[in-house]
Motif scaffolding. Structure first.
Motif, PDB file in Angstrom:
ATOM      1  N   ARG A 127      37.161  54.152  42.559  1.00  0.00           N
ATOM      2  CA  ARG A 127      37.957  52.640  42.291  1.00  0.00           C
ATOM      3  C   ARG A 127      38.756  51.970  42.111  1.00  0.00           C
ATOM      4  NH1 ARG A 127      32.904  48.442  43.420  1.00  0.00           N
ATOM      5  NH2 ARG A 127      34.285  47.571  45.084  1.00  0.00           N
ATOM      6  N   PRO A 128      40.108  52.550  42.267  1.00  0.00           N
ATOM      7  CA  PRO A 128      41.259  52.117  41.650  1.00  0.00           C
ATOM      8  C   PRO A 128      41.477  51.034  41.865  1.00  0.00           C
ATOM      9  CG  PRO A 128      41.948  54.088  43.550  1.00  0.00           C
ATOM     10  CD  PRO A 128      40.272  53.293  43.106  1.00  0.00           C
ATOM     11  N   GLU A 129      41.040  50.552  43.504  1.00  0.00           N
ATOM     12  CA  GLU A 129      41.676  49.902  43.417  1.00  0.00           C
ATOM     13  C   GLU A 129      41.165  47.454  42.660  1.00  0.00           C
ATOM     14  OE1 GLU A 129      39.110  50.479  46.120  1.00  0.00           O
ATOM     15  OE2 GLU A 129      40.628  51.052  45.331  1.00  0.00           O
ATOM     16  N   ARG A 130      39.370  48.620  42.107  1.00  0.00           N
ATOM     17  CA  ARG A 130      38.840  47.394  41.890  1.00  0.00           C
ATOM     18  C   ARG A 130      38.744  47.697  40.503  1.00  0.00           C
ATOM     19  NH1 ARG A 130      37.663  42.895  44.808  1.00  0.00           N
ATOM     20  NH2 ARG A 130      35.769  43.178  43.789  1.00  0.00           N
ATOM     21  N   THR A 131      39.582  48.228  39.502  1.00  0.00           N
ATOM     22  CA  THR A 131      39.602  48.896  38.283  1.00  0.00           C
ATOM     23  C   THR A 131      40.522  47.937  37.336  1.00  0.00           C
ATOM     24  OG1 THR A 131      38.392  50.413  38.940  1.00  0.00           O
ATOM     25  CG2 THR A 131      39.326  49.916  36.692  1.00  0.00           C
ATOM     26  N   TYR A 132      40.411  46.404  37.477  1.00  0.00           N
ATOM     27  CA  TYR A 132      41.272  45.441  36.665  1.00  0.00           C
ATOM     28  C   TYR A 132      42.373  46.024  35.585  1.00  0.00           C
ATOM     29  CZ  TYR A 132      39.511  43.332  41.297  1.00  0.00           C
ATOM     30  OH  TYR A 132      39.137  43.050  42.714  1.00  0.00           O
ATOM     31  N   LEU A 133      43.480  46.189  35.671  1.00  0.00           N
ATOM     32  CA  LEU A 133      43.684  46.017  34.179  1.00  0.00           C
ATOM     33  C   LEU A 133      45.128  45.861  33.875  1.00  0.00           C
ATOM     34  CD1 LEU A 133      43.974  50.411  35.569  1.00  0.00           C
ATOM     35  CD2 LEU A 133      42.340  49.457  34.496  1.00  0.00           C
ATOM     36  N   ALA A 134      45.072  45.700  32.023  1.00  0.00           N
ATOM     37  CA  ALA A 134      46.643  44.681  32.047  1.00  0.00           C
ATOM     38  C   ALA A 134      47.149  45.384  31.131  1.00  0.00           C
ATOM     39  CB  ALA A 134      45.600  43.790  31.220  1.00  0.00           C
ATOM     40  N   GLY A 135      47.815  44.789  30.464  1.00  0.00           N
ATOM     41  CA  GLY A 135      49.154  44.826  29.975  1.00  0.00           C
ATOM     42  C   GLY A 135      50.126  44.780  29.274  1.00  0.00           C
ATOM     43  N   GLY A 136      51.241  45.132  28.369  1.00  0.00           N
ATOM     44  CA  GLY A 136      52.727  44.727  28.560  1.00  0.00           C
ATOM     45  C   GLY A 136      53.587  44.100  29.920  1.00  0.00           C
ATOM     46  N   PRO A 137      54.280  43.770  30.127  1.00  0.00           N
ATOM     47  CA  PRO A 137      55.642  43.916  31.394  1.00  0.00           C
ATOM     48  C   PRO A 137      55.460  44.972  31.921  1.00  0.00           C
ATOM     49  CG  PRO A 137      57.059  43.004  28.926  1.00  0.00           C
ATOM     50  CD  PRO A 137      55.240  43.808  28.443  1.00  0.00           C
ATOM     51  N   LEU A 138      55.432  44.961  33.530  1.00  0.00           N
ATOM     52  CA  LEU A 138      55.999  46.052  34.450  1.00  0.00           C
ATOM     53  C   LEU A 138      56.766  46.676  34.349  1.00  0.00           C
ATOM     54  CD1 LEU A 138      55.123  43.513  37.302  1.00  0.00           C
ATOM     55  CD2 LEU A 138      53.481  44.998  36.128  1.00  0.00           C
ATOM     56  N   GLY A 139      56.480  47.893  34.613  1.00  0.00           N
ATOM     57  CA  GLY A 139      57.081  49.147  34.063  1.00  0.00           C
ATOM     58  C   GLY A 139      57.675  49.331  33.035  1.00  0.00           C
ATOM     59  N   GLU A 140      57.443  48.900  31.702  1.00  0.00           N
ATOM     60  CA  GLU A 140      57.261  49.093  30.273  1.00  0.00           C
ATOM     61  C   GLU A 140      55.813  50.212  29.933  1.00  0.00           C
ATOM     62  OE1 GLU A 140      58.309  46.351  27.248  1.00  0.00           O
ATOM     63  OE2 GLU A 140      59.666  45.652  29.101  1.00  0.00           O
ATOM     64  N   ALA A 141      55.636  50.330  28.632  1.00  0.00           N
ATOM     65  CA  ALA A 141      54.333  51.186  27.630  1.00  0.00           C
ATOM     66  C   ALA A 141      53.310  51.528  28.458  1.00  0.00           C
ATOM     67  CB  ALA A 141      54.783  51.357  26.461  1.00  0.00           C
ATOM     68  N   ASP A 142      53.065  49.911  28.826  1.00  0.00           N
ATOM     69  CA  ASP A 142      51.852  50.156  28.580  1.00  0.00           C
ATOM     70  C   ASP A 142      51.268  49.965  30.035  1.00  0.00           C
ATOM     71  OD1 ASP A 142      51.456  48.983  26.417  1.00  0.00           O
ATOM     72  OD2 ASP A 142      51.077  46.842  26.891  1.00  0.00           O
ATOM     73  N   HIS A 143      52.155  49.741  30.728  1.00  0.00           N
ATOM     74  CA  HIS A 143      51.954  50.172  32.441  1.00  0.00           C
ATOM     75  C   HIS A 143      52.619  51.705  32.813  1.00  0.00           C
ATOM     76  CE1 HIS A 143      53.559  48.630  36.245  1.00  0.00           C
ATOM     77  NE2 HIS A 143      52.203  49.421  36.673  1.00  0.00           N
ATOM     78  N   LEU A 144      53.461  52.077  31.889  1.00  0.00           N
ATOM     79  CA  LEU A 144      53.885  53.430  31.661  1.00  0.00           C
ATOM     80  C   LEU A 144      52.652  54.080  31.720  1.00  0.00           C
ATOM     81  CD1 LEU A 144      57.023  53.519  30.754  1.00  0.00           C
ATOM     82  CD2 LEU A 144      56.132  53.838  32.815  1.00  0.00           C
ATOM     83  N   LEU A 145      51.438  53.917  30.696  1.00  0.00           N
ATOM     84  CA  LEU A 145      50.262  54.715  30.612  1.00  0.00           C
ATOM     85  C   LEU A 145      49.273  55.112  31.263  1.00  0.00           C
ATOM     86  CD1 LEU A 145      48.790  56.723  28.341  1.00  0.00           C
ATOM     87  CD2 LEU A 145      48.079  54.324  26.902  1.00  0.00           C
ATOM     88  N   PHE A 146      48.651  53.395  32.334  1.00  0.00           N
ATOM     89  CA  PHE A 146      47.693  53.822  32.826  1.00  0.00           C
ATOM     90  C   PHE A 146      48.661  54.578  34.374  1.00  0.00           C
ATOM     91  CE2 PHE A 146      45.522  49.457  31.856  1.00  0.00           C
ATOM     92  CZ  PHE A 146      44.327  50.212  31.394  1.00  0.00           C
ATOM     93  N   GLY A 147      49.858  54.429  34.466  1.00  0.00           N
ATOM     94  CA  GLY A 147      50.501  55.454  35.523  1.00  0.00           C
ATOM     95  C   GLY A 147      49.637  56.957  35.410  1.00  0.00           C
ATOM     96  N   LEU A 148      50.151  57.133  33.511  1.00  0.00           N
ATOM     97  CA  LEU A 148      49.775  58.443  33.440  1.00  0.00           C
ATOM     98  C   LEU A 148      48.431  59.284  33.093  1.00  0.00           C
ATOM     99  CD1 LEU A 148      52.393  58.734  30.675  1.00  0.00           C
ATOM    100  CD2 LEU A 148      52.582  60.182  32.556  1.00  0.00           C
ATOM    101  N   ILE A 149      47.947  58.058  33.343  1.00  0.00           N
ATOM    102  CA  ILE A 149      46.026  57.898  33.202  1.00  0.00           C
ATOM    103  C   ILE A 149      45.906  58.672  34.225  1.00  0.00           C
ATOM    104  CG2 ILE A 149      44.038  56.992  32.437  1.00  0.00           C
ATOM    105  CD1 ILE A 149      45.005  56.117  30.428  1.00  0.00           C
TER     106      ILE A 149
END
Length: 308
Positions: A127-149
């Motif tokens: 359920r990717p759309e129901r796994t609510y995630l957070a981190g730093g600003p959009l497009g930066e390292a934290d967001h990129l890491l979730f995308g890579l995972i």
């Protein structure tokens, strides 16, 4: 899915500083006076440390524009350039060296029903759309890491529901307040919450385990990711003897005792890579970043689910 226009960081001028920053040209192999400038405020401490190290190792430096301007930049600038359609970072100037990095980690509240990374991965896959995630600003390292995972797991990256916050404090507050299930961030910034027992680490992004931390690497969890929020130094357009001289100057600085002490004082992880090896790595890092940004919906078709 909701759409949101992303306004990229204002780093176009910084990219130009890397490529156009020389005040006057020197002879081949002669750098003349060196100045060190950050591509943005976040890199000011590293730029200042490099300036002081160059001075302490006997190189002529100035606090203003010099014959050769070295620009300290990093992953956020690379991603911002991609999102704003600028030339790739490795083509805007001369890549000289990777300097430092910050290991990232995946965090959950201490009382989370996700006991380990395998449970998190199963939830994200189902359920990717129901796994609510957070981190730093959009497009930066934290967001990129979730995308890579998500990429590494084979999950639908565009369905990720990610909320970007200004910093670790805001992301942690959202997670501990029950607004999101997990967060990513620089391990160094989150350690006080880990040490207090409020937060657990499910995995770290480094290739090797972090000493003293009971958490696996993403590689050990079966996700082929070696990732850091890195910074580097690039020079103006130069070739031949002048480029070689610039690489040698930076190598001498970051191999010195003053630089090692600066890294210890600031809690930076030294991840040196110089010359041709760094140029090749930077091009590859740009390709990886471009791919994950596209899958996150930050390029071409901004259709991922995220909140800001």
């Amino acid at each position: 899915m909701r759409r949101r226009q992303f306004f990229a960081l204002g780093l176009g001028a910084a990219a130009c500083a890397a490529g156009c920053g020389t005040a006057r040209s020197g002879t081949a192999g002669d750098l003349g006076t060196i100045s060190v400038l950050p591509a943005g405020e976040r890199w000011s401490p590293v730029a200042q440390a490099l300036y002081r190290t160059l001075r302490r190792t006997g190189h002529p430096v100035t606090g203003t524009g010099g014959a050769t301007t070295l620009t300290v930049t990093g992953l956020a600038a690379l991603a911002a350039g991609e999102m704003s359609g600028l030339r790739p970072l490795h083509l805007t100037g001369t890549p000289l060296a990777r300097l430092t990095g910050h290991t990232e980690a995946l965090f959950v509240p201490a009382g989370s029903r996700l006991p380990d990374f395998a449970a998190f991965a199963a939830h994200l896959l189902a359920r990717p759309e129901r796994t609510y995630l957070a981190g730093g600003p959009l497009g930066e390292a934290d967001h990129l890491l979730f995308g890579l995972i998500a990429q590494g797991l084979g999950a639908d990256v565009r369905k990720i529901d990610y909320t970007g916050y200004p910093g670790a404090a805001e992301a942690a507050a959202a997670m501990l307040g029950g607004k999101v299930a997990a967060a990513t961030g620089r391990l160094h910034d989150w350690l006080p919450r880990v040490d207090s027992g409020k937060v657990r680490v499910l995995a770290v992004s480094s290739a090797a385990p972090v000493p003293g931390l009971d958490a696996p690497t993403l590689l050990e969890c079966g996700v082929r990711i070696d990732f850091a929020d890195w910074c580097a130094v690039v020079g103006p357009a130069m070739t031949g003897e002048r480029r070689g001289a610039a690489v040698r100057v930076v190598e001498e600085a970051i191999g010195s005792a003053p630089w090692a002490q600066a890294c210890r004082d600031h809690g930076w992880e030294a991840i040196p890579l110089t010359g041709d090896g760094f140029a090749t790595w930077l091009a590859t890092e740009g390709e990886r970043t471009r791919k994950v940004l596209r899958e996150l919906g930050m390029l071409d078709t901004p259709s991922t689910t995220y909140r800001g």
